[in-house]
Write an enzyme that holds these catalytic residues in place. Structure first.
Site, PDB file in Angstrom:
ATOM      1  N   ARG A   1     -40.414 -72.695 -26.901  1.00 38.67           N
ATOM      2  CA  ARG A   1     -40.948 -71.876 -25.811  1.00 38.67           C
ATOM      3  C   ARG A   1     -40.177 -72.231 -24.558  1.00 38.67           C
ATOM      4  NH1 ARG A   1     -47.144 -71.350 -25.242  1.00 38.67           N
ATOM      5  NH2 ARG A   1     -46.650 -69.691 -26.684  1.00 38.67           N
TER       6      ARG A   1
ATOM      7  N   ASN B   1     -38.873 -71.146 -20.353  1.00 35.83           N
ATOM      8  CA  ASN B   1     -39.518 -70.765 -19.098  1.00 35.83           C
ATOM      9  C   ASN B   1     -39.778 -69.273 -19.032  1.00 35.83           C
ATOM     10  OD1 ASN B   1     -39.716 -73.220 -17.913  1.00 35.83           O
ATOM     11  ND2 ASN B   1     -37.592 -73.167 -17.201  1.00 35.83           N
TER      12      ASN B   1
ATOM     13  N   LYS C   1     -33.247 -66.310 -27.314  1.00 35.81           N
ATOM     14  CA  LYS C   1     -34.223 -66.527 -26.235  1.00 35.81           C
ATOM     15  C   LYS C   1     -34.690 -65.166 -25.757  1.00 35.81           C
ATOM     16  CE  LYS C   1     -32.774 -70.729 -23.888  1.00 35.81           C
ATOM     17  NZ  LYS C   1     -32.426 -71.279 -22.592  1.00 35.81           N
TER      18      LYS C   1
ATOM     19  N   VAL D   1     -38.594 -68.686 -27.874  1.00 38.50           N
ATOM     20  CA  VAL D   1     -37.256 -68.802 -28.475  1.00 38.50           C
ATOM     21  C   VAL D   1     -37.442 -68.672 -29.991  1.00 38.50           C
ATOM     22  CG1 VAL D   1     -35.224 -70.274 -28.702  1.00 38.50           C
ATOM     23  CG2 VAL D   1     -36.593 -70.368 -26.618  1.00 38.50           C
TER      24      VAL D   1
ATOM     25  N   ASP E   1     -29.631 -79.055 -14.033  1.00 41.65           N
ATOM     26  CA  ASP E   1     -30.883 -79.365 -14.738  1.00 41.65           C
ATOM     27  C   ASP E   1     -30.589 -80.179 -16.006  1.00 41.65           C
ATOM     28  OD1 ASP E   1     -33.533 -79.422 -15.242  1.00 41.65           O
ATOM     29  OD2 ASP E   1     -33.742 -77.312 -15.807  1.00 41.65           O
TER      30      ASP E   1
HETATM   31  P1  ADP Z   1     -35.641 -72.193 -21.062  1.00 43.91           P
HETATM   32  O1  ADP Z   1     -34.237 -72.320 -20.599  1.00 43.91           O
HETATM   33  O2  ADP Z   1     -36.190 -70.833 -20.959  1.00 43.91           O
HETATM   34  O3  ADP Z   1     -36.553 -73.242 -20.497  1.00 43.91           O
HETATM   35  P2  ADP Z   1     -34.921 -73.723 -23.327  1.00 43.91           P
HETATM   36  O4  ADP Z   1     -33.444 -73.592 -23.355  1.00 43.91           O
HETATM   37  O5  ADP Z   1     -35.465 -74.982 -22.759  1.00 43.91           O
HETATM   38  O6  ADP Z   1     -35.592 -72.499 -22.624  1.00 43.91           O
HETATM   39  O7  ADP Z   1     -35.467 -73.524 -24.823  1.00 43.91           O
HETATM   40  C1  ADP Z   1     -36.779 -73.850 -25.187  1.00 43.91           C
HETATM   41  C2  ADP Z   1     -36.769 -74.524 -26.551  1.00 43.91           C
HETATM   42  O8  ADP Z   1     -36.233 -73.641 -27.553  1.00 43.91           O
HETATM   43  C3  ADP Z   1     -35.864 -75.745 -26.605  1.00 43.91           C
HETATM   44  O9  ADP Z   1     -36.546 -76.902 -26.198  1.00 43.91           O
HETATM   45  C4  ADP Z   1     -35.468 -75.813 -28.080  1.00 43.91           C
HETATM   46  O10 ADP Z   1     -36.499 -76.435 -28.833  1.00 43.91           O
HETATM   47  C5  ADP Z   1     -35.421 -74.358 -28.483  1.00 43.91           C
HETATM   48  N1  ADP Z   1     -34.031 -73.851 -28.403  1.00 43.91           N
HETATM   49  C6  ADP Z   1     -33.441 -73.287 -27.319  1.00 43.91           C
HETATM   50  N2  ADP Z   1     -32.167 -72.928 -27.606  1.00 43.91           N
HETATM   51  C7  ADP Z   1     -31.942 -73.280 -28.892  1.00 43.91           C
HETATM   52  C8  ADP Z   1     -30.798 -73.175 -29.778  1.00 43.91           C
HETATM   53  N3  ADP Z   1     -29.655 -72.617 -29.379  1.00 43.91           N
HETATM   54  N4  ADP Z   1     -30.934 -73.667 -31.024  1.00 43.91           N
HETATM   55  C9  ADP Z   1     -32.098 -74.230 -31.437  1.00 43.91           C
HETATM   56  N5  ADP Z   1     -33.198 -74.342 -30.671  1.00 43.91           N
HETATM   57  C10 ADP Z   1     -33.129 -73.880 -29.402  1.00 43.91           C
END
Ligand code: ADP
Length: 871
Positions: free
Chosen positions: A617, A619, A638, A623, A731
């Site tokens: 999940r 922001n 995403k 995902v 970040d």
């Molecule tokens: P946001 O940028 O919207 O906060 P994140 O990049 O932190 O989202 O993604 C949320 C979660 O989704 C991550 O903590 C991870 O568990 C999963 N995730 C995101 N991108 C990937 C990816 N390319 N491959 C596998 N899991 C992913």
């Protein structure tokens, strides 16, 4: 009653020893506490000095010249510094007091020993005599028994002997006389020893023991006196009401008291005094309407069928606002005058006697009268608009409203050029343009049906033949059009409209405007896209023509599409018409369509992706693990929640825009973005281990130092690449890294990234990951790659602490405070020393002293090499 008479018993003697032991322990406790207090006071003095120094970091520029409040503050801080020094001095004195206590304790210990020895000595003599008496008594008994036995024997022999003589009788008599003599001697010794014991015991009880106890009492009392003096000294150095502090406090009170509101701005006003400002002139710019025939008049409201409802609504709103202002004014006046409204609407002072009361009453009156004035102004302003609208509506009266809707005018009003400034008009118009195109299409069975169902062929006007249907292949369909400069006669093209609009290569879905502008580079470049405004979908033609122009496709009452020219049954036909006819989209813009710009490689269609399961999940939305239909490749997707405002959606796509240009094994790869329809999505390589933070926490037992160092090296490699591209991540944290097979780490989550060497944040710092952010970014909003280096240090700490929360137990602001005063997190358990040293370098307060990622990578790489070789 003193020791000498009261404490003679054995039990009392033992109790006295125990008491002295307890006193010694109490003394130790006091010593430790006073030492601690001295330490606390010293630390407090240091903090207080820091406070004073911080407080003195004030703006010394001209702006505060002559300010009493600034001057007082400086003096206040100086006094705080004095106070700190006094605290320090007192703390040092407390340490001296501690030393005294140590000496006292040593003396007391000696005195205790001396007493015990003396007591033992005098008691020993008495004990010895007591034993002697016992011994003598038993000897006495023994001889008495011998004497008695011999005497009996002698008497028997004496009676039996006929002549009262004989050898045997003599022998018995002799023994009897010896025993008698022995008994008498023993008797005397016994008597003497008893007499001596009586004397010694008497002296012990009456002279020696009382003397010893009396001496002991005086010794102990003199210790208590010294002890009390020491405690008095300790208390004196902790006395916050001492004269020194009082004097400082008095001086602080005086400097603060010298702040005088009426004098504060004297010098400032003198320096900047100017004459009152000249009024600003607001005038209707006549050039705006010089090309528009008839209906729109300068500084005059237009009342017609397009605007009348809107005007009436606006009138209602404004009248409501006027009433609102009036009610608020009445309430305010009633409140101030104690419930009685006053005829002239003025506020009467109800007075107050104390000086503070007078001031606050004056302030509150001043504030209320200011608020009242503000409300009156608001009322007047709104009333002016009410009068203007009423006047305009009255002029029309009951006549049929003029039509604002002749063809030319409609088009003028409905085209948005260089921005969406006609939004309000569009949405309130009574004619069909008020409905969004998508709404209109939905009403009639949806876009797909509409566009698919037609199956039209559209030929270029100037080219009679051939009317070949366009292939369904996406590849460069429009790009196959030859440049306009070439003979039109040789160009033959036709358009099949039996495919949905979103399948057209030049339809870019909800691609954000910034991206659109980036794609359109030369005059005549164009594309079609969708925009969502107020939950209404509109199709927009974007053209590069003396800058960038955006035209909203209009829907006619019959459900056709048009700009200024004739209507068409489908958007494709409309666009082809504009393209082939070479006519400007609007006369005013002069924009001509020359080259359709097709979707880029990374602009995927939403239907190309099949979402499988949620894996995280973010922001902006969930995902998913997903599959690309075309290649069957597993990917991560995403999604962006549909309900988020446009601004957020733009931010969401920012990550895709940044990632698009990067290609590095330690940076998560972008596969594409899907913006043709909602929800918009970013498609990325699937990194199987998921978030690094979760991974660290889950595998905390199985991770080796070598693996942790490898993770640090991967992250450094990714960051080195980003730094070389002038990208600041902003970040970097374990939660924003992903783990792949073999523990390899990839940097992810570029939502906050910026492609600049230095980025200054000016719009507030609402969602800042404080514990990961460098001090200069927190304090001044200044971001560089060296800020990422700071965060990298925290990331290293997270890796070695196996997913602990940094500065645990501290709030963000506490952590910030402590970092500012030099605190750094201790090394996590079993972290190689060099790695912790590297963390500390990353956390250098001065950004320029931090290593760059290139150096970090080299250090970590070399350490790993060394480790590998040592095995
Ligand atoms: P946001 O940028 O919207 O906060 P994140 O990049 O932190 O989202 O993604 C949320 C979660 O989704 C991550 O903590 C991870 O568990 C999963 N995730 C995101 N991108 C990937 C990816 N390319 N491959 C596998 N899991 C992913």
């Amino acid at each position: 009653m003193g020791f000498s008479s009261a404490l003679q018993s054995r039990a009392a003697h033992e109790a006295l020893i125990v008491r002295q032991d307890a006193e010694l322990r109490l003394m130790e406790t006091m010593k430790r506490s006073i030492q601690m207090k001295a330490k606390c006071d010293k630390e407090y003095a240091i903090s207080l000095t820091a406070v004073a120094q911080q407080g003195l970091k004030i703006d010394r520029a001209d702006e505060m010249q002559g300010s009493l409040i600034s001057k007082s503050w400086r003096s206040y801080m100086d006094e705080l510094d004095h106070q700190a020094k006094q605290f320090k001095f007192n703390a040092e004195q407390l340490e001296v007091v501690c030393d005294k206590l140590t000496h006292l304790s040593q003396d007391k210990r000696k005195a205790r020993k001396a007493y015990q020895e003396e007591h033992a000595k005098i008691a020993a003599r008495l004990n010895h005599l007591t034993d002697e008496v016992v011994r003598k008594k038993s000897e006495y008994q023994k001889h008495l028994e011998g004497y008695k036995a011999l005497r009996t024997r002698f008497e028997e022999n004496y009676i039996k002997a006929p002549s009262r003589s004989g050898r045997k009788l003599d022998d018995v008599r002799d023994k009897y006389q010896k025993a008698c003599r022995k008994l008498h001697l023993t008797h005397n010794e016994y008597v003497l020893s008893i007499t001596e014991a009586i004397e010694v015991e008497k002296d012990f009880r009456n002279v020696l023991l009382p003397g010893l106890l009396e001496h002991q009492q005086s010794v102990q009392e003199s210790f208590i006196l010294l002890w009390r003096n020491i405690l008095q000294e300790a208390a004196q150095y902790g006395d916050l009401t001492a004269d020194k502090y009082k004097e400082i406090q008095k001086r602080i009170d005086t400097v603060i008291g010298s702040i005088n509101p009426t004098e504060e701005y004297g010098e400032f006003t003198e320096k900047y005094k100017t004459s009152p400002t000249t009024p600003l002139l607001f005038q209707f710019d006549e050039t705006l309407i010089q090309d528009i025939p008839g209906k729109l008049q300068s500084s005059t409201l237009t009342v017609d069928n397009l605007t009348v409802d809107w005007l009436r609504n606006r009138l209602q709103e404004l009248e409501g606002a006027v009433r609102d202002c009036q009610e608020k004014q009445m309430k305010m006046i009633e409140h101030v005058n104690g419930g009685s409204p006053v005829a002239n609407g003025s506020i009467i002072s109800n007075g107050s006697n104390t000086s503070n009361g007078i001031q606050s009453n004056k302030d509150s009156l001043c504030r209320q009268s200011k608020d009242l004035n503000a409300l009156r102004c608001q009322e007047k302003q709104k009333q002016k608009l009410v009068d203007m609208i009423k006047c305009a509506l009255n002029e029309v009266g009951c006549e049929e409203l003029p039509s604002g809707c002749d063809d030319d005018l409609t088009l003028e009003q409905n085209f948005i050029e260089n921005g969406y400034n006609n939004e309000q008009q569009r949405s309130n118009s009574t004619s069909s343009p008020g409905l969004g195109i998508m709404n209109e299409l939905m009403r009639r069975g949806g876009v797909l049906t509409l566009l698919r169902g037609r199956g039209r062929h559209f030929k270029r006007k100037s080219t009679p033949q051939p009317a070949t249907p366009m292939t369904r292949s996406r590849q460069g369909r429009f790009n196959k059009l030859q440049p306009r400069s070439q003979s039109l006669g040789s160009l033959s093209i036709s358009l099949s409209t039996n495919r949905p609009l979103y399948e057209e290569e030049w339809f870019h879905g909800v691609l954000p405007r910034e991206e659109v502008v980036r794609l359109l580079n030369n005059d005549g470049d164009f594309l079609v896209r969708e925009t969502i405004r107020n939950e209404e979908s509109q199709i927009v033609l974007s053209v590069c023509w003396n800058g960038h122009k955006h035209f909203i496709v209009q829907t006619t009452g019959e459900g056709n599409f048009r700009f200024e020219g004739p209507p068409f049954a489908s958007i494709q036909e409309l666009i082809m018409h504009q393209y082939h006819s070479e006519l400007p989209v609007t006369v005013k813009s002069g924009a001509i369509l020359r080259r359709p710009v097709c979707r880029e490689r990374w602009e995927l269609s939403n239907d190309d992706v099949v979402l499988l399961e949620r894996i995280g999940r973010g922001n902006f939305g969930d995902v998913y693990k997903a599959k690309l239909k075309s290649t069957k490749l597993d990917v991560a997707v995403k999604t962006c929640r549909m309900t988020l405002p446009d601004e957020q959606k733009r931010k969401f796509l920012q990550e895709g825009r940044i990632l698009k240009q990067y290609d590095h094994p330690n940076i998560v790869k972008l596969i594409g973005i899907c913006v043709q329809k909602q929800p918009i999505m970013i498609v990325m390589e699937l990194v199987l281990g998921g978030s690094l933070l979760t991974y660290l926490r889950k595998n905390s037992n199985g991770l080796t130092t070598r693996q942790q160092m490898g993770m640090c090296r991967d992250a450094a490699a990714g960051m080195r690449y980003l730094e070389s591209k002038n990208c600041i991540h902003r970040d970097l944290a374990a939660r924003n890294c992903l783990v792949d097979l073999e523990h390899s780490v990839k940097i992810s989550d570029f939502g906050m990234s910026r492609e600049e060497e230095e980025y200054i944040v000016s719009d507030g710092m609402k969602q800042i990951p404080v514990k990961w952010t460098a001090p200069e970014a927190l304090n001044f909003g200044k971001y560089t790659s060296l800020c990422d280096v700071w965060s990298y240090g925290i990331l290293m700490w997270e890796i070695f602490s196996k997913g602990d929360t940094p500065y645990s137990g501290m709030t963000n602001s506490r952590a910030r405070e402590r970092i500012d005063t030099g605190y750094r997190m201790p090394t996590p358990k079993s972290t190689p020393e060099e790695m912790y040293r590297l963390m500390l370098q990353c956390w250098a307060a001065d950004a320029e002293s931090r290593p760059h990622f290139d150096e970090i990578y080299n250090v970590v790489d070399a350490l790993i090499l060394r480790l590998d070789n040592s095995h």
